[in-house]
Write a protein that holds these residues in place. Sequence first.
Motif, mmCIF file in Angstrom:
data_model
loop_
_atom_site.group_PDB
_atom_site.id
_atom_site.type_symbol
_atom_site.label_atom_id
_atom_site.label_comp_id
_atom_site.label_asym_id
_atom_site.label_seq_id
_atom_site.Cartn_x
_atom_site.Cartn_y
_atom_site.Cartn_z
ATOM 1 N N UNK A 124 0.848 -1.189 0.000
ATOM 2 C CA UNK A 124 0.000 0.000 0.000
ATOM 3 C C UNK A 124 0.885 1.242 0.000
ATOM 4 N N UNK A 125 0.422 2.326 -0.585
ATOM 5 C CA UNK A 125 1.225 3.553 -0.608
ATOM 6 C C UNK A 125 1.684 3.953 0.784
ATOM 7 N N UNK A 126 2.976 4.208 0.912
ATOM 8 C CA UNK A 126 3.539 4.640 2.179
ATOM 9 C C UNK A 126 3.819 3.532 3.167
ATOM 10 N N UNK A 127 3.510 2.285 2.809
ATOM 11 C CA UNK A 127 3.706 1.175 3.738
ATOM 12 C C UNK A 127 5.167 0.768 3.800
ATOM 13 N N UNK A 128 5.608 0.333 4.983
ATOM 14 C CA UNK A 128 6.949 -0.204 5.166
ATOM 15 C C UNK A 128 6.874 -1.721 5.167
ATOM 16 N N UNK A 129 7.797 -2.371 4.447
ATOM 17 C CA UNK A 129 7.777 -3.830 4.375
ATOM 18 C C UNK A 129 7.922 -4.455 5.757
ATOM 19 N N UNK A 130 8.606 -3.773 6.663
ATOM 20 C CA UNK A 130 8.789 -4.296 8.021
ATOM 21 C C UNK A 130 7.465 -4.398 8.765
ATOM 22 N N UNK A 131 6.472 -3.612 8.353
ATOM 23 C CA UNK A 131 5.153 -3.650 8.976
ATOM 24 C C UNK A 131 4.215 -4.616 8.248
ATOM 25 N N UNK A 132 4.673 -5.139 7.125
ATOM 26 C CA UNK A 132 3.832 -6.038 6.316
ATOM 27 C C UNK A 132 4.220 -7.494 6.547
ATOM 28 N N UNK A 133 5.520 -7.805 6.436
ATOM 29 C CA UNK A 133 6.028 -9.132 6.797
ATOM 30 C C UNK A 133 6.940 -8.923 7.992
ATOM 31 N N UNK A 134 6.515 -9.389 9.143
ATOM 32 C CA UNK A 134 7.206 -9.031 10.377
ATOM 33 C C UNK A 134 8.248 -10.049 10.825
#
Length: 267
Positions: A124-134
């Motif tokens: 999603x726009x502005x999303x950090x990968x660290x917050x998506x796959x933890x």
Amino acid sequence: GEKVYGEVDGEDVFTVAKSALLAGTSITDIITNAEIVSEDATTITMAGADLIGRTAGEDVGEYSYTTDTSAFAVNSNYKLILDVEGKTFAITQRELVVTALNGGKVYGDSDGQINFAVAKSSLAPGASIADVITNADVVSEDADNIIMTGDGLISRTAGEKVGTYKYVANASNFDVNSNYALVINLEGKTFVIEKKIVLVTVVSGQEFEYTGEETYAIDYTLDDATYGYALVTPVWVLTDVGVEEVGLRKYISKEVGATLASNDANI
């Protein structure tokens, strides 16, 4: 209505009953800040931006519409009744595309980590990968992909012999933000175990008395005996080159002729 997580809401779409209009009246003269999308014998479908409100929220789920009509520009001769009963606005999961990367090792080595790529367009726009796959770490990234790795996320079929192995997707091991639907792409990706190169060193200073035989056993060492490598028929192979006679002895030039007793290594 609906949208995919991370996108903007878009225009509101609604219908107007033709029976609500006076004969010969145009709907665009009644609702002036919406456009006609389509119509049939009984209804007119219209769309406009920010006309119908909904409960706040941007996570995946269903949201109720509000009955506030203040955003509509309506002819004062009409009273607008907004019917939202049974209607909801849904935010659906965004596909998170993960693609395994080709991997491999030399026979006898440990596998190490298996890397995968996450398409940046999946976020999603502005999303950090660290917050998506933890539970994965970033290895590197380029303009289109983020390269990641993590224990037990992608594995391979069992085996330690030289060859090509398929990957196995362990989707349940991924800790993924619930707003995303994980899609793992393994197509055309493999893990290859290559042959190990073993250096054979002939022990120097060996002498043999020529007896007319074509081959003579030799002593040798290997640079890696960890896996029980051994030579098959380790011999001197006599050639017809360089025969010299000194007194009663013949000195004959020699080559090492041998093969390795393993399909997982080359000399």
